[in-house]
Design an enzyme around this catalytic site. Structure first.
Site, short mmCIF file in Angstrom:
data_model
loop_
_atom_site.label_atom_id
_atom_site.label_comp_id
_atom_site.label_asym_id
_atom_site.label_seq_id
_atom_site.Cartn_x
_atom_site.Cartn_y
_atom_site.Cartn_z
N TYR A 96 0.74 -1.19 0.43
CA TYR A 96 0.11 0.21 0.28
C TYR A 96 0.60 1.35 -0.49
O TYR A 96 0.63 2.15 -0.79
CB TYR A 96 -1.19 0.26 1.05
CG TYR A 96 -1.68 1.06 1.31
CD1 TYR A 96 -2.11 1.93 0.40
CD2 TYR A 96 -1.40 1.84 2.69
CE1 TYR A 96 -3.38 2.93 0.48
CE2 TYR A 96 -2.32 2.59 3.62
CZ TYR A 96 -3.76 3.41 2.26
OH TYR A 96 -3.84 5.15 2.43
N PHE A 101 9.91 -0.78 3.60
CA PHE A 101 8.44 -0.95 3.67
C PHE A 101 7.88 -2.06 4.50
O PHE A 101 7.36 -2.82 5.39
CB PHE A 101 7.66 -0.20 2.85
CG PHE A 101 7.82 0.79 2.24
CD1 PHE A 101 7.42 1.88 3.00
CD2 PHE A 101 8.09 1.42 1.35
CE1 PHE A 101 6.80 3.16 2.42
CE2 PHE A 101 8.29 2.57 0.36
CZ PHE A 101 6.98 3.53 1.83
N SER A 131 6.67 3.61 13.06
CA SER A 131 4.94 4.41 13.43
C SER A 131 5.17 4.83 14.13
O SER A 131 5.30 4.69 15.13
CB SER A 131 3.74 2.95 13.11
OG SER A 131 3.27 2.83 14.18
N ALA A 132 3.99 5.92 14.25
CA ALA A 132 3.59 6.22 16.02
C ALA A 132 3.08 5.64 17.39
O ALA A 132 3.09 6.00 17.68
CB ALA A 132 2.32 7.23 15.59
N TYR A 165 3.79 -6.21 16.43
CA TYR A 165 4.05 -5.66 16.02
C TYR A 165 5.25 -4.73 15.64
O TYR A 165 6.11 -3.86 15.46
CB TYR A 165 2.83 -5.78 15.32
CG TYR A 165 2.45 -4.09 13.89
CD1 TYR A 165 3.30 -3.98 12.89
CD2 TYR A 165 1.76 -2.72 14.95
CE1 TYR A 165 3.04 -3.24 12.24
CE2 TYR A 165 2.05 -2.08 13.81
CZ TYR A 165 2.72 -2.35 12.82
OH TYR A 165 2.85 -0.87 11.87
N LYS A 224 8.76 -2.18 15.56
CA LYS A 224 9.31 -1.09 14.89
C LYS A 224 10.19 -0.75 16.27
O LYS A 224 11.52 0.14 15.20
CB LYS A 224 7.78 -0.05 15.02
CG LYS A 224 7.23 -0.38 13.65
CD LYS A 224 7.48 -0.53 12.36
CE LYS A 224 6.77 -1.04 11.05
NZ LYS A 224 7.14 -0.98 9.86
N TYR A 253 5.30 7.16 10.99
CA TYR A 253 3.58 7.50 9.78
C TYR A 253 2.52 7.59 11.10
O TYR A 253 2.55 6.42 11.45
CB TYR A 253 3.60 6.32 9.07
CG TYR A 253 4.43 6.00 8.26
CD1 TYR A 253 5.23 6.30 8.07
CD2 TYR A 253 4.37 4.86 7.67
CE1 TYR A 253 6.28 6.13 7.55
CE2 TYR A 253 5.37 4.02 6.78
CZ TYR A 253 6.13 4.41 6.89
OH TYR A 253 7.44 4.50 5.58
N ASN A 265 -1.68 8.17 10.65
CA ASN A 265 -2.58 7.29 10.03
C ASN A 265 -2.81 7.45 8.54
O ASN A 265 -3.42 8.14 8.19
CB ASN A 265 -4.00 6.93 11.28
CG ASN A 265 -3.86 6.13 12.63
OD1 ASN A 265 -3.42 7.38 12.83
ND2 ASN A 265 -5.02 5.50 12.46
N ARG A 308 -7.24 10.19 15.32
CA ARG A 308 -6.28 9.92 14.82
C ARG A 308 -6.42 11.07 13.78
O ARG A 308 -7.04 11.89 13.11
CB ARG A 308 -6.41 8.38 14.44
CG ARG A 308 -6.62 7.25 15.25
CD ARG A 308 -5.54 6.71 16.07
NE ARG A 308 -6.03 5.80 16.73
CZ ARG A 308 -6.27 5.70 18.17
NH1 ARG A 308 -6.58 7.10 18.88
NH2 ARG A 308 -6.41 4.86 18.25
C1 UD1 Z 1 -3.28 0.56 14.10
C2 UD1 Z 1 -2.49 -0.21 14.92
C3 UD1 Z 1 -1.20 0.55 14.49
C4 UD1 Z 1 -0.51 1.17 13.74
C5 UD1 Z 1 -1.56 1.26 12.03
C6 UD1 Z 1 -1.34 1.17 11.07
C7 UD1 Z 1 -3.68 -1.08 17.03
C8 UD1 Z 1 -4.45 -1.11 17.83
N1 UD1 Z 1 -3.15 0.00 16.21
O1 UD1 Z 1 -3.18 1.71 14.41
O2 UD1 Z 1 -0.01 -0.13 15.57
O3 UD1 Z 1 0.47 1.36 13.23
O4 UD1 Z 1 -2.98 0.47 12.48
O5 UD1 Z 1 -2.24 1.35 10.11
O6 UD1 Z 1 -4.66 -1.74 15.94
N2 UD1 Z 1 -11.41 1.79 14.26
C9 UD1 Z 1 -13.24 1.74 14.80
N3 UD1 Z 1 -14.07 0.89 14.23
C10 UD1 Z 1 -12.70 -0.31 13.16
C11 UD1 Z 1 -11.49 -0.09 13.09
C12 UD1 Z 1 -11.19 1.04 13.14
O7 UD1 Z 1 -13.78 2.43 15.22
O8 UD1 Z 1 -13.41 -1.17 12.02
C13 UD1 Z 1 -11.09 3.00 14.87
C14 UD1 Z 1 -10.33 2.56 16.33
O9 UD1 Z 1 -10.72 1.99 17.99
C15 UD1 Z 1 -9.06 4.00 16.62
C16 UD1 Z 1 -9.14 4.75 14.52
O10 UD1 Z 1 -10.45 4.06 14.49
O11 UD1 Z 1 -9.60 5.12 17.14
C17 UD1 Z 1 -8.28 3.97 14.45
O12 UD1 Z 1 -8.26 2.84 13.97
P1 UD1 Z 1 -6.78 2.19 13.00
O13 UD1 Z 1 -6.88 2.09 10.99
O14 UD1 Z 1 -7.38 0.65 13.58
O15 UD1 Z 1 -6.08 2.66 13.66
P2 UD1 Z 1 -5.03 2.85 14.72
O16 UD1 Z 1 -6.06 1.46 15.91
O17 UD1 Z 1 -4.84 4.01 15.04
#
Ligand code: UD1
Length: 334
Positions: free
Chosen positions: A11, A80, A124-125, A148, A152, A176, A178, A230
């Protein structure tokens, strides 16, 4: 420069290859298609109209990868390639440690052998854990909540130690936030296998009718509307950040956040997606997801100062381009 991009069919890797080729660099891709496929390579050629080299190889395999170093004159590496599913890493920690650490070590051994001194690493953050926002590069890292994230942190350490021991070596660790969205052509984008773990691909699949509804993981966080916040960054902005990083490398190591500095909640993202694409995304509130934090956004001053880079695209661009790709993209069984 002639740049080896590991995971270049993935990606973020594929978007970065486009940005590199468009900036006039040459590209050598190493990818084993473990989480990607040939279609991304075709699209890179179609979008840029430029040629590049490709090696189908697992980056942890020294002798196989060495072919790329003997056949091509490599000036720099953007690394990557790696496993990236948080939940899977909890279930199969050994696979994550073995693959993600061995690939970096193998690459560094080849860099040492072939005197390649320029390196950009995809961090990653997640390394900030649940620290104070906005996340600044200088703040103390928190222990990762999953293997994971731990890979990092460990890879950053390996690269710093290697740079200390090899004074001619230059590495930038890019943290990075999100990454979401897709190339505006709609030809490449995020294409997770199975049920998406991340928010944006889940939203696009619900909008397409592939899933009934989005589950919002928690609405009782201490945030603007109770849902997780995020720092979403358009993948093309992120890709361009890599070109800037490659062009600003200096001997030693440095670490730079790539984010927008702006936080967006889950519900704000859903609403922006619905508005810009004029399509409904049904959702319901579900329990919090284990290991999630309330707030995550970047301090972006260093990226501007050190790389002369800042994100140009907004949340609407991210939602529009993610949807454009989803509409073009066929899933198995569709
Ligand atoms: C996640 C990973 C992080 C990784 C990043 C890569 C976790 C805990 N963290 O970050 O380590 O570097 O992806 O892209 O998995 N959400 C929903 N419903 C969903 C999916 C997500 O409500 O079906 C919410 C989550 O609770 C969060 C936000 O959306 O608040 C973003 O989630 P996500 O896209 O999975 O990213 P991260 O959790 O920030």
């Amino acid at each position: 420069m002639n740049i080896l991009v590991t995971g270049g069919a993935g990606y973020i890797g594929s978007h970065t290859c486009i940005a590199l080729l468009e900036a006039g660099h040459q590209v050598v891709i190493a990818d084993d298609f473990s989480n990607s496929d040939e279609k991304a390579l075709e699209a890179i050629g179609t979008i840029t109209g430029k040629d590049f080299k490709f090696y189908q190889v697992n980056v942890a395999r020294f002798h196989r990868l060495e072919k790329a170093f003997t056949e091509q004159k490599i000036d720099g590496v953007i690394h990557f390639a790696g496993f990236k599913a948080v939940g899977e890493s909890v279930e199969n920690p050994l696979d994550y440690y073995a693959n993600n650490l061995k690939s970096t070590i193998t690459l560094l051994k080849l860099c040492r052998k072939y005197k390649v001194q320029q390196f950009v690493f995809s961090s990653s953050a997640t390394v900030y854990g649940d620290g104070e926002v906005p996340f600044v590069e200088t703040q103390n890292l928190k222990p990762a909540t999953n293997p994971y994230g731990e890979t990092k942190v460990m890879n950053e350490k390996i690269l710093k130690d290697y740079a200390k021991a090899n004074p001619e070596f230059a590495v930038i660790l890019l943290r990075y936030f999100n990454p979401v969205g897709a190339h505006p052509s709609g030809l490449i984008g995020e294409h997770p296998r199975g049920i998406p773990n991340n928010l944006m691909p889940y939203i696009t699949q619900v909008a397409k009718g592939l899933r009934d509804q989005l589950y919002v993981f928690g609405d009782d966080y201490d945030t603007v509307d109770g849902t997780g916040v995020r720092d979403y960054i358009h993948v093309m902005d992120l890709a361009e950040g890599h070109v800037q990083a490659m062009e600003h490398l200096q001997k030693g190591w440095d670490v730079v956040n790539l984010g927008t500095g702006k936080g967006t909640s889950v519900l704000e993202l859903v609403r922006a997606f619905e508005k810009v694409n004029e399509i409904e995304v049904p959702y319901s509130i579900a329990p919090r997801r284990e290991g999630d934090i309330a707030l995550c956004y970047a301090d972006t001053q260093k990226a501007q100062r050190v790389l002369g880079w800042r994100a140009k695209r907004n949340v609407e661009d991210m939602c529009r381009d993610a949807w454009q790709f989803e509409k073009n993209n066929r899933h198995e069984g569709q």
